[in-house]
Design an enzyme around this catalytic site. Sequence first.
Site, short mmCIF file in Angstrom:
data_model
loop_
_atom_site.label_atom_id
_atom_site.label_comp_id
_atom_site.label_asym_id
_atom_site.label_seq_id
_atom_site.Cartn_x
_atom_site.Cartn_y
_atom_site.Cartn_z
N GLY A 1 0.77 -1.24 0.00
CA GLY A 1 0.00 0.00 0.00
C GLY A 1 0.80 1.29 0.00
O GLY A 1 0.29 2.33 0.37
N GLY B 1 2.25 0.09 -6.89
CA GLY B 1 1.64 -0.48 -8.09
C GLY B 1 1.26 -1.93 -7.98
O GLY B 1 1.61 -2.73 -8.85
N SER B 2 0.51 -2.29 -6.94
CA SER B 2 0.14 -3.69 -6.80
C SER B 2 -0.81 -4.13 -7.91
O SER B 2 -0.77 -5.28 -8.34
CB SER B 2 -0.48 -3.95 -5.43
OG SER B 2 -1.60 -3.14 -5.24
N SER B 3 -1.64 -3.21 -8.44
CA SER B 3 -2.59 -3.61 -9.48
C SER B 3 -1.88 -4.06 -10.75
O SER B 3 -2.20 -5.10 -11.33
CB SER B 3 -3.53 -2.46 -9.85
OG SER B 3 -3.90 -1.74 -8.74
N ALA C 1 1.31 -4.97 -11.01
CA ALA C 1 2.17 -6.13 -10.73
C ALA C 1 1.33 -7.42 -10.72
O ALA C 1 1.72 -8.43 -11.31
CB ALA C 1 2.90 -5.95 -9.41
N ASP D 1 3.14 1.71 -15.49
CA ASP D 1 3.34 0.76 -14.39
C ASP D 1 3.36 -0.67 -14.89
O ASP D 1 4.09 -1.52 -14.38
CB ASP D 1 2.26 0.97 -13.30
CG ASP D 1 0.85 1.13 -13.86
OD1 ASP D 1 0.69 1.15 -15.10
OD2 ASP D 1 -0.09 1.24 -13.06
O1 PMV Z 1 -0.14 6.85 -8.57
P1 PMV Z 1 0.73 6.01 -9.43
O2 PMV Z 1 2.03 5.67 -8.79
O3 PMV Z 1 0.03 4.82 -9.96
O4 PMV Z 1 1.13 6.90 -10.68
C1 PMV Z 1 0.19 7.50 -11.53
C2 PMV Z 1 0.87 8.18 -12.65
C3 PMV Z 1 -0.04 8.95 -13.60
O5 PMV Z 1 0.78 9.49 -14.62
C4 PMV Z 1 -0.71 10.10 -12.86
C5 PMV Z 1 -1.11 8.06 -14.20
C6 PMV Z 1 -0.64 7.12 -15.27
O6 PMV Z 1 -1.28 6.09 -15.47
O7 PMV Z 1 0.37 7.40 -15.94
#
Ligand code: PMV
Length: 302
Positions: A85, A89-91, A93, A134
Amino acid sequence: MVKVSAPGKLLLMGEHAVVYGQPCIVTAVDQRLSVTVEKSKGYKSIINSPQVHDTRFIDAAIGVAKKAWGTDGGIRITTQGQLNGYGFGSSSAVTVATLKALSMLYEKVVGQRELFELSYRAVLSVQGVGSGFDVAAAVWGGTVYYTGSRKTAEPLAVGTIPLVVGYTGVKADTVELVRDVGRKREAYPEKVDRIMQGVGKLVASGKEALLSQNWERLGKLMDFNQEYLRDLGVSTQKLEDLISAAKRAGAWGAKLSGAGGGDCMIALAKSDKREEISKAIQQAGGQALDVRPNAEGVRIEL
Ligand code: PMV
């Protein structure tokens, strides 16, 4: 039975602008999420995922896999790991690890590009928004120059990155923040587009600084990136407090990492300053996290 793990990520530069086609730089971190899959009797899939409470991503990954490969039948999926948490980026991964594991289970040969595309499709079907950076980090690992327009991932040959990471203690709502910026862009298109383009240029320079290990310059570029993020309205007082504390303690540069609103900040620092900076982050009410960048991408565990 197949077990696959995928890493979490930290955005070094380019958040939000990447949603509008600009590049970003993302690094995979040494906190991983593992997925074990096996075939089960019947048609129902059984998901046991204490770490990822939101099982929609696993469901979506199963749906995408079944559609792509025409497979059916029940699957038993269990997750393990330590993406606790912090916004690592657990989703993404869990989606990448699930699809990779299912490709092994069904004996499909799937390259990295295809794995990226299938995983991104699954993530988008749940979230509706997202650049896919991600997903790229979870697939390729290491440090990646990712373009929001063409969704290309260029692995950057960097050694260690002298990163210090601080958690605000506040969980960010990425989807809501992306929508917020979208609304701002509708209201002030010229202003916001100028910011996005400015960020894109900083990221391109950041890539050169990173490749030549010019940390002082990269730190400065991160500072400039943070100014744009502040202008976009996604920084918070807590993030600013941790960022200022890190800089006062001698960081080359510091910024928020990810959507903003909370989650983590990152600072770039000489090794002899790291401890002092971590302490300053704690004193400012943050939690200094021990995470290493440039981790390996998705991999088979057994
Ligand atoms: O909140 P995080 O770590 O998932 O990062 C989001 C990054 C954004 O550029 C705001 C959204 C995206 O999907 O690129």
